[in-house]
Design an enzyme around this catalytic site. Structure first.
Site, PDB file in Angstrom:
ATOM      1  N   GLY A 172     -10.879 -58.632  27.234  1.00 53.32           N
ATOM      2  CA  GLY A 172     -12.024 -59.187  27.737  1.00 53.32           C
ATOM      3  C   GLY A 172     -13.186 -58.613  27.279  1.00 53.32           C
ATOM      4  O   GLY A 172     -14.215 -59.715  26.998  1.00 53.32           O
ATOM      5  N   ASP A 173     -13.413 -57.550  26.640  1.00 54.50           N
ATOM      6  CA  ASP A 173     -14.586 -57.060  25.875  1.00 54.50           C
ATOM      7  C   ASP A 173     -14.654 -58.099  24.429  1.00 54.50           C
ATOM      8  O   ASP A 173     -15.549 -58.739  23.900  1.00 54.50           O
ATOM      9  CB  ASP A 173     -14.632 -55.869  25.258  1.00 54.50           C
ATOM     10  CG  ASP A 173     -15.236 -54.965  26.289  1.00 54.50           C
ATOM     11  OD1 ASP A 173     -16.133 -55.219  27.040  1.00 54.50           O
ATOM     12  OD2 ASP A 173     -14.476 -53.884  26.520  1.00 54.50           O
ATOM     13  N   SER A 174     -13.475 -58.248  23.748  1.00 54.13           N
ATOM     14  CA  SER A 174     -13.307 -59.083  22.559  1.00 54.13           C
ATOM     15  C   SER A 174     -13.749 -60.660  22.869  1.00 54.13           C
ATOM     16  O   SER A 174     -14.495 -61.221  22.098  1.00 54.13           O
ATOM     17  CB  SER A 174     -11.963 -58.922  21.988  1.00 54.13           C
ATOM     18  OG  SER A 174     -11.690 -57.645  21.581  1.00 54.13           O
TER      19      SER A 174
END
Length: 407
Positions: A172-174
């Site tokens: 999700g962060d990436s």
């Protein structure tokens, strides 16, 4: 390492990165990989928390080195008047400000869009947060795990008879970092064209929400629900509605992934595994029919792969033109000729906790431009490594008056 003849498309772009953890630094990494000068502002003391995540030796994790390569580290205390004033001074020399604090934090520090615009009317501001800068959840803290759940991804990962699983990386962060980097480049192109001239910075903010970034990758999840009342289900190694595609065990204890779901591919696939009856079965001629009989197909394929080594399975399928591949470990990736041919593993000298720094392979730059991955220049910097250099070159401060906070 790059040389003087290496062309980096974002050379000349300067980015002030105020973010930590993964999302904003991933966006900064992408910009830095393509030549932008990324100045990473870290807090005094421990710096970015990522320095200590998955730390197996030394003082800085390989995780930090990976996401913060090609950047410069400047230590400033954003909770101090001096630190905030220095940030505004730096903004005057930057094209982009990138941050991932909870919404309202920059405003509380006097570093909101109005203050940044007063310092540099042309600056691009990218803000990554759990739920975006507006809406009823905007003030709620959000990490990737929550974003993956609320974005629709977590519900689809794992086996149907077990609770949802999580992908083994902070996907999700990436994904949010990818969206942020794309939004920044779009804004820089708009600025170059002059179309955004005169528009207040508050109306030009690149606003990335973690859960929205995940949701944007969920294909037709919502349209299928609204149009047909469909609720997607967890199907393990399969992909709902598409067959046969799965991971299958081999006789040597390894596994392979085989994607034989195209109509013509399926016929070749079944011939290759000695099942011409399935290849010619009219009920299996279309994907819909194959999905209905997915368990039968997986049993037939699994019986065939289980009687052979991984190499034999892949050789047969390659000859038949059926997409298949091994399930790689990190060691497999390091030995793979395809990764090496495109410079997708590049060595940089880093401290791993031993007596001397050693060469460690890091992921190359994606996408490839010009045939091979662009050369990496530096690993993630030491905390505050470039404070004197940056404040001296951009603000004319001498080492005695840089205001550098000690580690």
């Amino acid at each position: 390492m790059g040389n003087d003849s290496t062309r980096y498309p974002l050379e000349g772009v300067r980015v002030l990165e105020l973010g930590n953890y993964i999302a904003a630094p991933t966006a900064g990494r992408m910009l830095a990989d393509f030549g932008a000068e990324v100045i990473k502002v870290e807090r005094p003391g421990n710096g970015d928390e990522l320095r200590g995540w998955r730390l197996h030796g030394g003082s800085t994790s390989m995780f930090f080195h990976t996401i913060n390569r090609n950047k410069k580290s400047v230590v400033l205390d954003l909770r101090s008047d001096e630190g905030r004033s220095t940030v505004l001074d730096l903004v005057r020399h930057c094209d982009v400000v990138l941050e991932n604090f909870r919404p309202g934090t920059l405003e509380k520090w006097g570093l909101g869009p109005e203050a940044l615009e007063a310092a540099n009317p042309d600056v691009v501001l990218a803000r990554i947060s759990g739920f975006g800068q507006t809406g009823p959840l905007s003030q709620r803290p959000g990490f990737a795990a929550v974003a993956e759940a609320m974005g629709g991804m977590r519900e689809l990962v794992g086996e149907a008879d077990r609770p949802p699983s999580r992908v083994g990386v902070s996907i999700g962060d990436s994904i949010a970092g990818l969206h942020a980097a794309f939004g920044i480049v779009v804004s820089l192109l708009e600025r170059r064209s002059g179309r955004g001239t005169g528009t207040p910075l508050s109306d030009r903010v690149v606003d990335i929400a973690l859960h929205e970034s995940v949701f944007s990758m969920m294909e037709s999840l919502v349209p299928d629900h609204l149009a047909h009342g469909v609720r997607r289900q967890r199907v393990g190694g399969r992909m709902e509605g598409i067959a046969p595609t799965n991971a299958y065990p081999c006789g040597d204890g390894s596994s392979v992934v085989i994607a034989g779901n195209g109509d013509s591919i399926f016929r070749r696939y079944m011939q290759a595994i000695g099942r011409p009856d399935l290849a010619e079965d009219p009920d299996l001629a279309s994907n819909a029919g194959r999905w209905e009989r997915r368990d039968e197909l997986d049993r037939a394929i699994g019986e065939w792969t289980s009687a052979r080594s991984r190499d034999d399975v892949l050789a047969v399928l390659d000859d038949a033109g059926v997409p298949a591949g091994p399930i790689y470990t990190a060691a497999d990736i390091c030995e793979d000729e395809q990764y090496r041919a495109r410079d997708m593993i590049q060595d940089m000298r880093v401290d791993t906790g031993g007596d001397e720094p050693v060469d460690v392979g890091f992921p190359g730059v994606v996408p490839v431009i010009g045939g091979t991955s662009l050369p990496l220049r530096t690993p993630g910097p030491e905390l505050g490594e470039h404070t004197a250099e940056v404040l001296g070159s951009l603000l004319g401060r001498t080492p005695e008056n840089t205001g550098e906070e000690r580690k």
